[in-house]
Scaffold this motif. Structure first.
Motif, PDB file in Angstrom:
ATOM      1  N   ARG A 153      78.199 -52.149  41.670  1.00  0.00           N
ATOM      2  CA  ARG A 153      77.284 -51.074  41.309  1.00  0.00           C
ATOM      3  C   ARG A 153      77.645 -50.561  39.917  1.00  0.00           C
ATOM      4  O   ARG A 153      78.826 -50.415  39.590  1.00  0.00           O
ATOM      5  CB  ARG A 153      77.381 -49.916  42.317  1.00  0.00           C
ATOM      6  N   HIS A 154      76.618 -50.251  39.135  1.00  0.00           N
ATOM      7  CA  HIS A 154      76.828 -49.840  37.752  1.00  0.00           C
ATOM      8  C   HIS A 154      75.920 -48.663  37.407  1.00  0.00           C
ATOM      9  O   HIS A 154      74.723 -48.679  37.712  1.00  0.00           O
ATOM     10  CB  HIS A 154      76.553 -51.000  36.803  1.00  0.00           C
TER      11      HIS A 154
ATOM     12  N   ARG B 174      71.897 -51.235  39.642  1.00  0.00           N
ATOM     13  CA  ARG B 174      72.009 -50.560  38.354  1.00  0.00           C
ATOM     14  C   ARG B 174      71.256 -49.226  38.347  1.00  0.00           C
ATOM     15  O   ARG B 174      70.138 -49.122  38.844  1.00  0.00           O
ATOM     16  CB  ARG B 174      71.477 -51.462  37.237  1.00  0.00           C
TER      17      ARG B 174
ATOM     18  N   ARG C 201      73.063 -53.417  29.011  1.00  0.00           N
ATOM     19  CA  ARG C 201      72.794 -53.372  30.447  1.00  0.00           C
ATOM     20  C   ARG C 201      72.421 -54.743  31.000  1.00  0.00           C
ATOM     21  O   ARG C 201      72.633 -55.025  32.186  1.00  0.00           O
ATOM     22  CB  ARG C 201      71.670 -52.366  30.742  1.00  0.00           C
TER      23      ARG C 201
ATOM     24  N   MET D 223      65.803 -50.837  36.631  1.00  0.00           N
ATOM     25  CA  MET D 223      66.866 -50.115  37.313  1.00  0.00           C
ATOM     26  C   MET D 223      66.547 -49.915  38.796  1.00  0.00           C
ATOM     27  O   MET D 223      65.393 -49.885  39.202  1.00  0.00           O
ATOM     28  CB  MET D 223      67.072 -48.748  36.658  1.00  0.00           C
TER      29      MET D 223
END
Length: 313
Positions: free
Chosen positions: A140-141, A161, A153, A196
């Motif tokens: 997870r980011h 994300r 990214r 995202m």
């Protein structure tokens, strides 16, 4: 989905406790960067989130505050009290001073804490992605937008994300007088267009960290709203006291700001969501009561969370 970022001051932690059930029910995940040496307030906030069945990310290596040089007490708290719970994740804050070796060490030290990488100025995205290797899709980011452009990214495509945008423009309170309304963010609508899985912000406080507030020459109440007539973009009202020449009488200045809030809301055109926080602001105006500036900031943050929840649900 929504990841509000808190710096872990007293009233921010209370705001998390007060909204724990709402955020859990909505699927929101607060991120907490602890900045105070005393961790009892943090623990109470974590307990409230866990009791409500929510999830929370705790930064184990804060950039600011009392744990900036050593976050071991935070890691110990997570290990001793929350290791068996799936609700609490360890946030690994990667700044411009974080080396690749530091990032890998942090990850290895917190593998059992469901680590989440928080990118806030780190310089070596490609090498980190390569180090993670075939496990990337399981990581997870969270990205600070001002530090992580699209090319950065892109190295973490396939992972979970989240993009954080600072929608709050930091000014002296008195300077908000000339800008009573301005754009806050459209990320609650466009985060999927950015590729995202979630979005976040720094609420109505902003990403800039300050240790404590100075004397209040002017008092401001910052309240967000979503404008359905403008593609559901989020805006922010700044209700500011007219008195701004001396640091005296914060209660009187708060009353001036509250009266502006009341007048604007009573027009029926403010766009403000009438949740628990706004109701409390209006009650304070009716009672002519000053609860303290920290309480006002807490209500502003809660209103922001309620506004996003009302829009998304």
């Amino acid at each position: 989905m929504y990841y509000p970022y808190f710096r872990g001051k007293q009233f921010e932690l209370i705001a998390i406790r007060d909204t724990a059930e709402l955020m859990a029910g909505a699927g929101f995940t607060p991120i907490i960067e602890p900045v105070k040496a005393q961790l009892k307030g943090l623990q109470r906030a974590l307990d409230a989130v866990c009791t409500a069945g929510g999830t929370v990310i705790v930064v184990v290596n804060p950039e600011y505050g009392d744990h900036a040089d050593d976050g071991e007490k935070i890691s110990t708290l997570l290990r001793d009290e929350y290791l068996e719970l799936e609700n609490v994740y360890a946030g690994l804050l990667l700044t411009e001073t974080t080396s690749l070796g530091d990032a890998v060490k942090l990850y290895n030290n917190h593998k059992e804490h469901q680590p989440v990488f928080i990118h806030a100025g780190f310089m070596d995205a490609k090498a980190l992605a390569e180090k993670i290797g075939d496990k990337l899709e399981k990581t997870r980011h969270v990205f600070f937008e001002q530090n992580c452009k699209k090319l950065y990214r892109k190295h973490f495509d396939g992972a979970h994300r989240v993009l954080l945008r600072d929608g709050f423009t930091k000014r002296r309170n008195a300077d908000h007088l000339s800008i009573p309304i301005e754009v806050f963010s459209d990320l609650h609508i466009t985060y999927t267009d950015e590729g995202m899985d979630g979005f976040g912000d720094f609420l109505t406080v902003g990403s800039e960290f300050t240790e404590g507030g100075g004397p209040a020459y002017a008092v401001a109440i910052h309240l967000t709203f979503i404008d359905a007539a403008k593609d559901d973009e989020m805006y922010i009202h700044h209700f500011v006291s007219d008195s701004k020449d001396t640091p005296t009488d914060p209660a009187g200045k708060f009353a001036e700001a509250l009266l502006k809030l009341r007048i604007t809301y009573d027009t029926g055109k403010s766009g403000l969501f009438l949740g628990k926080a706004l109701t409390q602001f209006l009650e304070l105006q009716e009672k002519e009561h000053f609860p303290g500036l920290g309480q006002a900031k807490k209500l502003s943050m809660i209103h922001h969370i309620e506004t996003i929840n009302n829009f998304l649900h």
